[in-house]
Design a protein around this motif. Structure first.
Motif, PDB file in Angstrom:
ATOM      1  N   GLU A 177      -9.059 -13.294   3.952  1.00 24.72           N
ATOM      2  CA  GLU A 177      -8.166 -14.378   3.536  1.00 24.72           C
ATOM      3  C   GLU A 177      -6.760 -14.182   4.096  1.00 24.72           C
ATOM      4  O   GLU A 177      -6.117 -15.134   4.530  1.00 24.72           O
ATOM      5  CB  GLU A 177      -8.113 -14.460   2.012  1.00 24.72           C
ATOM      6  N   PHE A 178      -6.284 -12.940   4.058  1.00 27.85           N
ATOM      7  CA  PHE A 178      -4.950 -12.626   4.561  1.00 27.85           C
ATOM      8  C   PHE A 178      -4.975 -11.282   5.280  1.00 27.85           C
ATOM      9  O   PHE A 178      -5.816 -10.424   4.999  1.00 27.85           O
ATOM     10  CB  PHE A 178      -3.918 -12.560   3.421  1.00 27.85           C
ATOM     11  N   ALA A 179      -4.023 -11.116   6.208  1.00 28.37           N
ATOM     12  CA  ALA A 179      -3.858  -9.836   6.896  1.00 28.37           C
ATOM     13  C   ALA A 179      -2.367  -9.598   7.120  1.00 28.37           C
ATOM     14  O   ALA A 179      -1.574 -10.547   7.188  1.00 28.37           O
ATOM     15  CB  ALA A 179      -4.595  -9.834   8.233  1.00 28.37           C
ATOM     16  N   HIS A 180      -2.005  -8.326   7.221  1.00 25.59           N
ATOM     17  CA  HIS A 180      -0.620  -7.967   7.557  1.00 25.59           C
ATOM     18  C   HIS A 180      -0.652  -6.701   8.400  1.00 25.59           C
ATOM     19  O   HIS A 180      -1.077  -5.644   7.933  1.00 25.59           O
ATOM     20  CB  HIS A 180       0.210  -7.727   6.291  1.00 25.59           C
ATOM     21  N   PHE A 181      -0.225  -6.826   9.646  1.00 24.95           N
ATOM     22  CA  PHE A 181      -0.169  -5.697  10.577  1.00 24.95           C
ATOM     23  C   PHE A 181       1.303  -5.487  10.919  1.00 24.95           C
ATOM     24  O   PHE A 181       1.829  -6.116  11.831  1.00 24.95           O
ATOM     25  CB  PHE A 181      -1.011  -5.990  11.814  1.00 24.95           C
ATOM     26  N   ARG A 182       1.937  -4.638  10.174  1.00 29.43           N
ATOM     27  CA  ARG A 182       3.402  -4.540  10.179  1.00 29.43           C
ATOM     28  C   ARG A 182       3.972  -4.164  11.535  1.00 29.43           C
ATOM     29  O   ARG A 182       3.512  -3.222  12.183  1.00 29.43           O
ATOM     30  CB  ARG A 182       3.849  -3.517   9.138  1.00 29.43           C
ATOM     31  N   LYS A 183       4.989  -4.921  11.939  1.00 29.12           N
ATOM     32  CA  LYS A 183       5.700  -4.612  13.180  1.00 29.12           C
ATOM     33  C   LYS A 183       6.608  -3.408  12.956  1.00 29.12           C
ATOM     34  O   LYS A 183       7.234  -3.271  11.912  1.00 29.12           O
ATOM     35  CB  LYS A 183       6.511  -5.827  13.643  1.00 29.12           C
ATOM     36  N   PHE A 184       6.683  -2.564  13.965  1.00 32.49           N
ATOM     37  CA  PHE A 184       7.376  -1.284  13.831  1.00 32.49           C
ATOM     38  C   PHE A 184       8.885  -1.420  13.675  1.00 32.49           C
ATOM     39  O   PHE A 184       9.542  -0.511  13.191  1.00 32.49           O
ATOM     40  CB  PHE A 184       7.066  -0.391  15.034  1.00 32.49           C
ATOM     41  N   TYR A 185       9.457  -2.558  14.079  1.00 33.98           N
ATOM     42  CA  TYR A 185      10.918  -2.686  14.057  1.00 33.98           C
ATOM     43  C   TYR A 185      11.431  -3.477  12.860  1.00 33.98           C
ATOM     44  O   TYR A 185      12.606  -3.802  12.789  1.00 33.98           O
ATOM     45  CB  TYR A 185      11.413  -3.342  15.354  1.00 33.98           C
ATOM     46  N   THR A 186      10.577  -3.809  11.886  1.00 35.06           N
ATOM     47  CA  THR A 186      11.021  -4.568  10.720  1.00 35.06           C
ATOM     48  C   THR A 186      10.967  -3.703   9.478  1.00 35.06           C
ATOM     49  O   THR A 186      10.055  -2.905   9.306  1.00 35.06           O
ATOM     50  CB  THR A 186      10.160  -5.820  10.494  1.00 35.06           C
TER      51      THR A 186
END
Length: 238
Positions: free
Chosen positions: A11-20
């Motif tokens: 339903e949802f995904a989050h692949f965090r960016k390294f610079y945030t």
């Protein structure tokens, strides 16, 4: 070359960016170290070992966008555990919760193409995916975002070189010959810089610029090296 093809979705995904940091943003698709973590969860490989088990010396991986990339932002309430305790009410100099706006991918679905030179490990992964078994809980970037996977098939791919073709998977810009990308009407092209190689100390050793089409449509490029499936699908292994 024998390649395992399977889909991951949720339903949802989050692949965090390294610079945030304060307002976490998400990559539109999971970078290779994240995919290797997912494979480790399916096989039961410890988080300290999976990066070595699935190093690029041992395996090849390609990713195809199936569902169009749709991003939304939701507020997450993070509890304050400063001092290793949680005080559930607001007190002087201590807020019980902090709301953080976080970017998510909505209804993501990706197709993974996977090869490993260790036949025993490869066959074990095929068996787990076919039988829908996972040693650890399978998630899409965050433990709260439960994911799922589905077996597609085992396909034979043949290596080919130096040709102008349609590619179904995301493409490392470094592999495009003469920077030749044929832009076509009705397609949305994006570039993303992703972590490609991470060592066992979880330090990124190499980043790569990737081009992709946000609706999952194939991109026409002149490519250095690619692999063609028995059904005519062209993929680029990262």
């Amino acid at each position: 070359m024998k390649v395992l093809v399977f889909d991951i979705f949720g339903e949802f995904a989050h692949f965090r960016k390294f610079y945030t940091t304060s307002s976490p943003l998400s990559f539109p698709f999971p970078p290779p170290p994240t995919i290797f973590g997912m494979l480790g969860a399916i096989l039961g490989i410890d988080r300290k070992e999976y990066l070595e088990t699935f190093s690029f010396n041992n395996c090849k991986i390609a990713l195809q966008i199936i569902n169009p990339i749709k991003k939304i932002r939701l507020g997450l309430n993070l509890i304050n555990t400063k001092g290793n305790i949680w005080i559930p009410v607001k007190k002087k100099n201590h807020d019980a919760r902090t709301q953080v706006k976080t970017e998510f991918i909505k209804n993501p679905r990706y197709r993974i193409y996977f090869y490993h030179k260790n036949e025993e490990l490869f066959n074990k992964l095929v068996g787990n995916i076919k039988n829908h078994r996972s040693y650890y809980t399978f998630s899409l970037g965050l433990s709260e975002l439960l994911g799922d996977f589905q077996f597609v098939g085992i396909k034979n791919f043949t290596e080919k070189e130096n040709n102008e073709i349609y590619v179904s998977t995301i493409i490392p810009i470094s592999q495009i010959l003469e920077n030749k990308i044929i832009f076509e009407e009705g397609k949305s092209y994006f570039k993303e810089r992703i972590p490609l190689i991470m060592n066992s100390n979880r330090i990124v050793e190499r980043y790569e610029d990737i081009i992709f089409e946000s609706q999952g449509k194939p991109i026409k490029v002149k490519i250095d090296k690619f692999y063609q499936g028995e059904d005519g699908t062209n993929v680029i292994f990262l």
